[in-house]
Design an enzyme around this catalytic site. Sequence first.
Site, PDB file in Angstrom:
ATOM      1  N   CYS A 120       0.815  -1.221   0.000  1.00 56.40           N
ATOM      2  CA  CYS A 120       0.000   0.000   0.000  1.00 56.40           C
ATOM      3  C   CYS A 120       0.848   1.270   0.000  1.00 56.40           C
ATOM      4  O   CYS A 120       0.310   2.368  -0.051  1.00 56.40           O
ATOM      5  CB  CYS A 120      -0.926   0.003   1.207  1.00 56.40           C
ATOM      6  SG  CYS A 120      -2.101  -1.355   1.194  1.00 56.40           S
TER       7      CYS A 120
ATOM      8  N   HIS B 264     -12.367  12.202  -6.309  1.00 58.64           N
ATOM      9  CA  HIS B 264     -11.363  12.488  -7.338  1.00 58.64           C
ATOM     10  C   HIS B 264     -10.240  13.385  -6.817  1.00 58.64           C
ATOM     11  O   HIS B 264      -9.805  14.327  -7.476  1.00 58.64           O
ATOM     12  CB  HIS B 264     -12.023  13.073  -8.593  1.00 58.64           C
ATOM     13  CG  HIS B 264     -12.762  12.034  -9.366  1.00 58.64           C
ATOM     14  ND1 HIS B 264     -14.033  11.625  -9.014  1.00 58.64           N
ATOM     15  CD2 HIS B 264     -12.386  11.283 -10.431  1.00 58.64           C
ATOM     16  CE1 HIS B 264     -14.417  10.682  -9.854  1.00 58.64           C
ATOM     17  NE2 HIS B 264     -13.443  10.442 -10.721  1.00 58.64           N
TER      18      HIS B 264
ATOM     19  N   GLU C  24     -13.440   0.260   1.166  1.00 61.79           N
ATOM     20  CA  GLU C  24     -12.495   0.610   0.100  1.00 61.79           C
ATOM     21  C   GLU C  24     -12.659  -0.333  -1.083  1.00 61.79           C
ATOM     22  O   GLU C  24     -11.758  -0.547  -1.863  1.00 61.79           O
ATOM     23  CB  GLU C  24     -11.059   0.624   0.609  1.00 61.79           C
ATOM     24  CG  GLU C  24     -10.579  -0.672   1.192  1.00 61.79           C
ATOM     25  CD  GLU C  24      -9.128  -0.613   1.631  1.00 61.79           C
ATOM     26  OE1 GLU C  24      -8.600   0.478   1.926  1.00 61.79           O
ATOM     27  OE2 GLU C  24      -8.515  -1.677   1.671  1.00 61.79           O
TER      28      GLU C  24
END
Length: 161
Positions: A30, A73, A149
């Site tokens: 990650c 975004h 997620e």
Amino acid sequence: MIMSAYIYIDGWKSNLRFSSAHVIPEYEKCGQLHGHTYAVHAKITGKYDKNGIIMDFSLLKDTLKKITDELDHKILIPEKNSSVKIEKDSSSVKISFLGKNYVFPLADCVFLPISSTTAENLAGYVLEKLQKKIVIPKNIESIEIGVDEGYGQGARISKTF
């Protein structure tokens, strides 16, 4: 007899979603720039008010939508992570960690007052933002916020009043 009950909002079905990029330097996989489409869920437990409701769904959904829109975004940058160096100027931000340097347009970033952009910390962030944006009615006993997620994988955090 006064009973407690709860209302629930499923972020996937209610379109309380945001797509963002982030890194989690503490974990090798990650620690690379990557992204998710997140969903935000809410569970509000409390007693019925004089009108027979726990909380106004519209107020809750509208407020959560504003929070998700702020994150959508964007590149999520944790401001309280000691291993991430953040340098801003008028138009860009440079983040450095583990020998990596990324430069992004400032307008594409959101700086979060958290130590890591894990689902757990994002859920806590959303819960804190929710509490700042609305007055929590006195009949509310607890609020649980979930951040997925991806479908079926996420974290939940709750606060009892």
